[in-house]
Design a protein around this motif. Structure first.
Motif, short mmCIF file in Angstrom:
data_model
loop_
_atom_site.label_atom_id
_atom_site.label_comp_id
_atom_site.label_asym_id
_atom_site.label_seq_id
_atom_site.Cartn_x
_atom_site.Cartn_y
_atom_site.Cartn_z
N TYR A 152 38.14 -6.89 4.69
CA TYR A 152 39.38 -6.46 5.31
C TYR A 152 39.41 -4.94 5.40
CZ TYR A 152 40.80 -11.18 3.89
OH TYR A 152 40.87 -12.53 3.69
N SER A 153 39.47 -4.42 6.61
CA SER A 153 39.58 -2.98 6.83
C SER A 153 40.91 -2.70 7.52
CB SER A 153 38.42 -2.48 7.68
OG SER A 153 38.53 -1.08 7.92
N PHE A 154 41.86 -2.14 6.76
CA PHE A 154 43.20 -1.88 7.27
C PHE A 154 43.39 -0.42 7.66
CE2 PHE A 154 44.06 -5.69 4.69
CZ PHE A 154 44.88 -6.41 5.55
N GLN A 155 44.12 -0.18 8.75
CA GLN A 155 44.59 1.14 9.14
C GLN A 155 46.10 1.07 9.33
OE1 GLN A 155 40.67 2.22 11.93
NE2 GLN A 155 42.75 2.48 12.70
N THR A 156 46.83 1.93 8.64
CA THR A 156 48.28 1.97 8.78
C THR A 156 48.70 3.32 9.36
OG1 THR A 156 48.61 0.52 6.87
CG2 THR A 156 50.50 1.83 7.59
N TYR A 157 49.43 3.29 10.46
CA TYR A 157 49.97 4.50 11.05
C TYR A 157 51.42 4.65 10.60
CZ TYR A 157 45.77 4.66 13.86
OH TYR A 157 44.45 4.74 14.25
N PHE A 158 51.73 5.82 10.01
CA PHE A 158 53.05 6.06 9.47
C PHE A 158 53.57 7.40 9.96
CE2 PHE A 158 50.17 8.04 6.42
CZ PHE A 158 50.78 9.27 6.17
N SER A 159 54.85 7.67 9.71
CA SER A 159 55.39 9.00 9.91
C SER A 159 56.06 9.43 8.61
CB SER A 159 56.39 9.04 11.07
OG SER A 159 57.58 8.33 10.76
N GLU A 161 44.80 9.15 18.54
CA GLU A 161 44.62 7.77 18.12
C GLU A 161 45.86 6.93 18.45
OE1 GLU A 161 43.10 6.81 14.22
OE2 GLU A 161 42.24 8.81 14.01
N VAL A 162 47.01 7.51 18.17
CA VAL A 162 48.26 6.80 18.41
C VAL A 162 48.39 6.42 19.88
CG1 VAL A 162 50.76 7.15 18.53
CG2 VAL A 162 49.52 7.74 16.44
N GLU A 163 48.07 7.35 20.76
CA GLU A 163 48.18 7.08 22.18
C GLU A 163 47.11 6.09 22.65
OE1 GLU A 163 48.22 10.79 24.22
OE2 GLU A 163 50.09 11.48 23.26
N ALA A 164 45.91 6.22 22.10
CA ALA A 164 44.83 5.30 22.51
C ALA A 164 45.15 3.86 22.09
CB ALA A 164 43.51 5.74 21.89
N LEU A 165 45.78 3.70 20.93
CA LEU A 165 46.12 2.37 20.43
C LEU A 165 47.49 1.90 20.90
CD1 LEU A 165 44.80 2.75 16.77
CD2 LEU A 165 43.79 1.37 18.57
N HIS A 175 41.56 0.50 2.93
CA HIS A 175 42.79 0.92 3.60
C HIS A 175 42.82 2.43 3.78
CE1 HIS A 175 47.33 1.83 3.49
NE2 HIS A 175 47.04 1.37 4.69
N VAL A 176 43.21 2.85 4.97
CA VAL A 176 43.47 4.26 5.23
C VAL A 176 44.86 4.38 5.84
CG1 VAL A 176 42.24 4.09 7.45
CG2 VAL A 176 42.73 6.34 6.48
N ALA A 177 45.68 5.24 5.26
CA ALA A 177 47.03 5.50 5.75
C ALA A 177 46.99 6.76 6.60
CB ALA A 177 48.00 5.66 4.58
N ILE A 178 47.45 6.68 7.85
CA ILE A 178 47.26 7.74 8.83
C ILE A 178 48.60 8.27 9.32
CG2 ILE A 178 46.18 8.33 11.04
CD1 ILE A 178 44.48 5.69 10.59
N ASP A 179 48.81 9.56 9.21
CA ASP A 179 50.02 10.20 9.74
C ASP A 179 49.90 10.27 11.26
OD1 ASP A 179 52.17 11.74 10.44
OD2 ASP A 179 51.74 13.40 9.07
N GLY A 180 50.68 9.46 11.95
CA GLY A 180 50.59 9.39 13.40
C GLY A 180 50.88 10.71 14.09
N ALA A 181 51.73 11.54 13.47
CA ALA A 181 52.08 12.82 14.08
C ALA A 181 50.88 13.77 14.13
CB ALA A 181 53.23 13.47 13.32
N LEU A 182 49.93 13.62 13.19
CA LEU A 182 48.75 14.49 13.14
C LEU A 182 47.58 13.93 13.94
CD1 LEU A 182 48.54 15.84 9.48
CD2 LEU A 182 49.52 16.91 11.50
N PHE A 183 47.61 12.64 14.20
CA PHE A 183 46.51 12.01 14.92
C PHE A 183 47.06 11.31 16.17
CE2 PHE A 183 45.16 12.55 10.57
CZ PHE A 183 43.85 13.02 10.70
#
Length: 524
Positions: free
Chosen positions: A117-124, A160-164, A149-157
């Protein structure tokens, strides 16, 4: 990065670090990387068991928390401050070997999950709904090495946010595919991954003895009901779709008497902890679907759950609360989480530099417009009435903002999209009947609440708005069934009122039980 108060608090937590851990930093020359470098250095300076080393990852700035000599690792892409600071602290402790505060059977369930299981979570950072999900997935990755698991700040990336096409947080991807959207706790994640869990839980629930008081709902009203019932020494159960309820979606709470300021998730956690101090059987992640009244005086009331299980009780308190009201216009459902949002605090950062609308001119709508104005390019506030209904001080603040337009006497008629995201909305001017279109990228709906009572239609008396009709004691039209909180006709939907009504309903249920005929009581 951290002020003296935060450093003092963090140092106290880091004294609980059990084994040495490394912060593996992937940085570049950017300003955010320098901020993260400073934060990691400050953390390492507070504990001799923490060191910072250089690493390489495709995302910068990011860092992994690792335990040398093991495959335990948690990664953050961004700077986990704001609402995610607690997630960072818990990750540091858990990676070091500190046991999480989770029941042993849940830990075993996580360990038993098979597969990779490889999780990616986009958060603000402003999202109060994100930490629970981030913390749950972090914990799972510590317990089970097959889970990453990697937690990703959507505002900085944002690329990625737009591509997904992420337009609402938290957004979770599993092995590259969408997995979940919105608030989700550990039990809900496990229920989705462990396909046999629902059947096992249903079997356990079916085997339970009847309750003296069964509370349906785990928000402020439900929690208060459970505590007051349990204090009477009677067998009490709580069945809830999510413990904490609507309060978990509330950002700032400043009118809870004796507590000058708190936040919804914090209050929700405190409610659950308080209930757990008593002998209360909590059945979480369970949705009630049908209530069957007792066939005779003093008989058992049945509550059927979506899982197929059935609970029995001598009295029931319904405290299922309310949810955000939808506009019910074409395009709203299709573009939910694709530009149509309901939480400006959570999703606002994803619309930085864009044009958005807020639907609703009450306190919630005006507060949302004020908050968003500091992030987005322009806000159009649309109100159905001929004037705003928010407090005067909020209206004055709103009208002082240069990038906000207010439209009153307007009925939103349609949400427009290009198939992937929102591109505009239409509204009808109620004075001229003329239809106008506004080009924008986001719509935040803030038009009040609707009671969670659909499952009770035809069973008990409901108002025209769907609220459960109750008397001064919280009694519904069904003997032995009481109700409390936002799901009822009691006016003023406030947390403190819901708690009071929950306590009253529990006392009324207890009074009902002790007045049942002795012969009937023995038969039950």
């Amino acid at each position: 990065m951290l002020d003296d108060t935060m450093k003092t608090q963090l140092k106290a937590y880091l004294e609980m670090v059990e084994q040495p851990i490394q912060l593996v930093a992937s940085l570049d020359d950017g300003a955010k990387s320098q901020e993260l470098r400073e934060l990691l250095a400050e953390i390492a300076a507070l504990s001799a068991k923490i060191t910072v080393v250089d690493g390489a990852d495709a995302r910068t700035p990011s860092f992994a928390i690792t335990r040398p000599g093991s495959d335990v690792s948690v990664r953050f892409a961004g700077i986990p401050l704001g609402h995610e600071f607690t997630s960072l602290v818990l990750a540091l402790l858990q990676v070091s070997g500190r046991a999480p505060k989770v029941e042993a059977d849940v830990i075993e369930q996580i360990k038993a999950l098979d597969g990779e299981y490889s999780f990616q979570t986009y958060f603000s950072l402003s999202c109060q709904n994100c930490p629970d999900l981030v913390q749950a997935l972090n914990l799972m990755s510590v317990v089970n090495p097959r889970i990453k698991h990697v937690a990703i700040d959507g505002a900085l990336f944002q690329a990625e946010v737009e591509a997904l096409k992420v337009m609402a947080v938290p957004a979770v991807f599993l092995n590259g595919q969408p997995f979940a959207q919105g608030r989700m706790g550990l039990e809900e994640i496990l229920a989705k991954l462990d396909t046999g869990a629902a059947a096992r839980d249903a079997a356990k629930i079916n085997a339970k003895d009847a309750f003296e008081v069964l509370v349906v709902g785990g928000g402020p009203a439900g929690a208060a009901s459970a505590i007051y019932a349990a204090r009477k020494g009677i067998r009490t159960g709580v069945v809830a779709e999510r413990f904490g309820g609507q309060v978990l979606d509330t950002m700032a709470i400043e009118n809870f008497i004796s507590v000058s300021h708190t936040e919804g998730p914090k209050l929700g956690a405190a409610l659950e902890q308080h209930v757990k101090e008593y002998d209360v059987d909590i059945m979480n992640v369970q949705r009630a679907e049908k209530l069957i009244p007792a066939s005779s005086l003093g008989g058992l009331i049945q509550v059927q759950l979506a899982s197929g299980a059935t609970l029995q009780a001598r009295s029931v308190i319904v405290a299922t609360g309310a949810r955000w009201r939808s506009m019910n216009v074409p395009g709203e459902t299709e573009y939910r989480n694709k530009g149509v949002a309901y939480c400006p605090h959570c999703d606002g950062p994803l619309f930085k530099g864009k044009r958005v609308a807020v639907i609703g001119g009450g306190n919630s709508g005006v507060e949302a417009a004020i908050d968003l104005a500091g992030i987005v390019a322009h806000v159009t506030l649309i109100e159905f009435d001929s004037q705003l209904r928010a407090d005067a001080v909020l209206q004055a603040k709103l009208r002082s903002l240069p990038n906000v337009a207010v439209i009153t006497s307007a009925l939103t008629t349609e949400v427009h999209g290009d198939g992937a995201k929102v591109v505009g909305l239409s509204y009808k001017d109620r004075t001229t009947e003329q239809v106008h279109r506004v080009e924008l990228e986001g719509i935040f709906v803030q038009i009040g609440l609707v009671p969670n009572s659909e499952w009770l239609k035809g069973t008990m008396a409901l108002s025209a708005r769907g609220e459960i009709e109750v008397d001064a004691r919280g009694q519904t039209s069904v003997p032995g069934v009481f109700a409390a909180g936002d799901v009822t006709t009691v006016p003023y939907k406030q947390i403190i009122i819901a708690m009071g009504e929950g306590a009253k309903a529990a006392l009324s249920a207890f009074d009902h039980l002790i007045r049942l005929p002795a012969a009937t009581e023995a038969a039950a």
